[in-house]
Enzyme design. Sequence first.
Site, PDB file in Angstrom:
ATOM      1  N   THR A   3       0.868  -1.184   0.000  1.00 51.58           N
ATOM      2  CA  THR A   3       0.000   0.000   0.000  1.00 51.58           C
ATOM      3  C   THR A   3       0.899   1.227   0.000  1.00 51.58           C
ATOM      4  O   THR A   3       2.125   1.107   0.151  1.00 51.58           O
ATOM      5  CB  THR A   3      -0.900   0.039   1.261  1.00 51.58           C
ATOM      6  OG1 THR A   3      -0.081   0.369   2.389  1.00 51.58           O
ATOM      7  CG2 THR A   3      -1.604  -1.278   1.501  1.00 51.58           C
ATOM      8  N   ASP A   4       0.305   2.417  -0.167  1.00 50.35           N
ATOM      9  CA  ASP A   4       1.108   3.641  -0.144  1.00 50.35           C
ATOM     10  C   ASP A   4       1.835   3.795   1.192  1.00 50.35           C
ATOM     11  O   ASP A   4       2.976   4.243   1.249  1.00 50.35           O
ATOM     12  CB  ASP A   4       0.215   4.873  -0.383  1.00 50.35           C
ATOM     13  CG  ASP A   4      -0.214   4.957  -1.838  1.00 50.35           C
ATOM     14  OD1 ASP A   4       0.404   4.243  -2.679  1.00 50.35           O
ATOM     15  OD2 ASP A   4      -1.171   5.684  -2.133  1.00 50.35           O
ATOM     16  N   CYS A   5       1.154   3.415   2.272  1.00 50.73           N
ATOM     17  CA  CYS A   5       1.782   3.571   3.587  1.00 50.73           C
ATOM     18  C   CYS A   5       2.651   2.368   3.970  1.00 50.73           C
ATOM     19  O   CYS A   5       3.569   2.495   4.775  1.00 50.73           O
ATOM     20  CB  CYS A   5       0.726   3.841   4.652  1.00 50.73           C
ATOM     21  SG  CYS A   5      -0.763   2.844   4.459  1.00 50.73           S
ATOM     22  N   TYR A   6       2.334   1.199   3.411  1.00 54.70           N
ATOM     23  CA  TYR A   6       3.121  -0.015   3.691  1.00 54.70           C
ATOM     24  C   TYR A   6       3.553  -0.632   2.356  1.00 54.70           C
ATOM     25  O   TYR A   6       2.918  -1.561   1.871  1.00 54.70           O
ATOM     26  CB  TYR A   6       2.276  -1.041   4.463  1.00 54.70           C
ATOM     27  CG  TYR A   6       1.886  -0.618   5.863  1.00 54.70           C
ATOM     28  CD1 TYR A   6       2.838  -0.533   6.872  1.00 54.70           C
ATOM     29  CD2 TYR A   6       0.548  -0.355   6.189  1.00 54.70           C
ATOM     30  CE1 TYR A   6       2.473  -0.182   8.162  1.00 54.70           C
ATOM     31  CE2 TYR A   6       0.174  -0.006   7.470  1.00 54.70           C
ATOM     32  CZ  TYR A   6       1.146   0.082   8.455  1.00 54.70           C
ATOM     33  OH  TYR A   6       0.789   0.427   9.720  1.00 54.70           O
ATOM     34  N   PRO A   7       4.627  -0.111   1.744  1.00 51.64           N
ATOM     35  CA  PRO A   7       4.967  -0.549   0.383  1.00 51.64           C
ATOM     36  C   PRO A   7       5.538  -1.968   0.281  1.00 51.64           C
ATOM     37  O   PRO A   7       5.459  -2.581  -0.780  1.00 51.64           O
ATOM     38  CB  PRO A   7       6.015   0.474  -0.058  1.00 51.64           C
ATOM     39  CG  PRO A   7       6.563   1.065   1.194  1.00 51.64           C
ATOM     40  CD  PRO A   7       5.476   0.997   2.213  1.00 51.64           C
TER      41      PRO A   7
END
Lengths: 129, 511
Positions: free
Chosen positions: B136-140
């Site tokens: 995800t954007d926060c957890y790449p």
Amino acid sequence: MRVKLIYSHDVVEKPILASIVLKTGVPINILEAKVNAQKGELIVSIPATGDKLREVLNLFREAGVQVQEFTETLRIDWDKCMACGACISPCPTGALKFKDDWSIEFDDEKCVACKVCVTACPVRAISLP
Amino acid sequence: MREENKEIRIRSIDEINEKIKRGDAVVLTAEEVIKLAESSGVEAVAKEVDVVTTGTFGAMCSSGVFLNFGHSDPPIKMVRCWLNDVPVYKGLAAVDGYLGATSISETRGLEYGGGHVIEDLVSGKEVVLRAESYGTDCYPRRHIETVITIDDLNQAILVNPRNCYQRYEAATNSSDRILYTYMGTLLPNYGNVTFSGAGQLNPLCKDPSYETIGFGTKIFLGGGVGYIIGEGTQHNPEPGYGTLMVKGDLKQMNSRYLRGASFYRYGPTLYIGIGIPIPIINMSVAKTVALRDEDIFVNIRDYAVPSRPDLRPIIKRVSYAELRSGKVYLGDRKVPSSSLSSYKMAREIAETLKKWILEGMFFLTKPIEPLPKRGKFKPLEIRRKEPKVGDIMNRHVIIAKPNDDVNSVAAKLVEKGIDHLPVVDDEGKLIGIVTSWDLAKAIAYNKRRLDEIMTRRVITAFENESIDVVVRRMAQHNISGVPVVDAMNRVIGILTTDDISRKIVGGRNVT
């Protein structure tokens, strides 16, 4: 002493063991028996030592029974054992039992290496090398 | 009577804690208090004893640990996660997970599971952590593989939804084959009896009306300190099958009291040690702490019947004393019995907890809420239509008679395109079965009549049996079809693996 007695086709129907018990007075205990019309295999415990033991073994040999030393026995990892008792009631010969302090005692004279305890132990503390 | 006893308060938990602080509390283990009650009576117990310590050490499948792994850089929202290839439940926040004791290794199978990982963590061993994500954007990050020990975890909190059963039903096996169950190895023909639970040392057995045990009770858990956080799942207090939900810090625990285990052909679990202090606050508790194995009863159930636990036939009701004696009478037969839980360890736990209290290291807590004294353990009703043997079986059974000729029977099998031919007597009762394999043998050995070659010990099914149960029976006997019989052993149909694979495809729907 535990020995394996192998009866060939020629002698399988003769009451050899009973005769030897009567003759020597040694109360030989049958731990496991596989007998059919062709062949017989007994694992027995002979509660005798020295000359008496040699006499019993020789009588078997003279009667045509092959005598093999039975050395298979369990190895118990006592560091792993939790003394739960899961191995005790499945053991067919009473070789595994509780001591007074509820730890486990193993009597290898009674063991026939059937391995039922190997899988019964939930922490795999018992093996047969 | 009990209500009356309750009012006779003997001492409070605060008073007991004062005594522990001063070093003059009288603490006995459950075994010691039984001896005292036998020699001097319950009044002496009430008067002299402040605390009774209990213990149990057995397989408790409903156990597991909440873990927080901390964030890596770049960070990952773990969607799937494994420790030593054992799946960790990941329906939680990014780096929180729950490892259940019975979770099964994807590489080592039933021999290694969550319980073993928990033991390995507590022993300080290195454990392989692997996780996957979609990024995800926060957890790449999408993948992680590393090695951790318990010290690397922010939290490792044991939270067990159901532990410490008050009593547990014993098991035996009436069938003609060995059964491998969560009650251990059960030999054929009632060859043995297995049981679980510490009986007279078991915590809930010593306070069966939950006068002192409740939410917030501080306990010995896995060698560390834990708390009761409520009643356990399946808590069923009225018939005497209470359970506990407990929690504790795994980092304080000791692998001597948390053991990964696996029941052969059943799967992994965790053996846990739990000890609970019971303060003698009133007469009613003074009486129940003195209950002996002779006073605590359970049923022996027949695990050969593959039904719901409460529907397995009861063979006998026995006391823990009889079970622990090593021999149980079933009818006129003496059958070996042995435990699956460790009485030796239960004793050790009661002794350890006693020592902690005597040394002023462990104080008692007052529960903020008692455990529920009522509760129901309901079965799961199946509300969808589920096919039974009668729905799938073929009712047009081709049968044969014992004196039929082998050649005509062979012709019949070929003509009808079938493999199984039940053999019945004049009243239609099943007496044997012949398969195409048997006919091949007949030709090889030059036999003429069916009753010379048929199998007489026939594996059968009933019309109202579950398909899954019969499929398992066929697999165990390595056969591909069973005659379906009524209560009079008359053949009413035949069920083959062909019927099952053709009629149940991709689901459970009857077509």
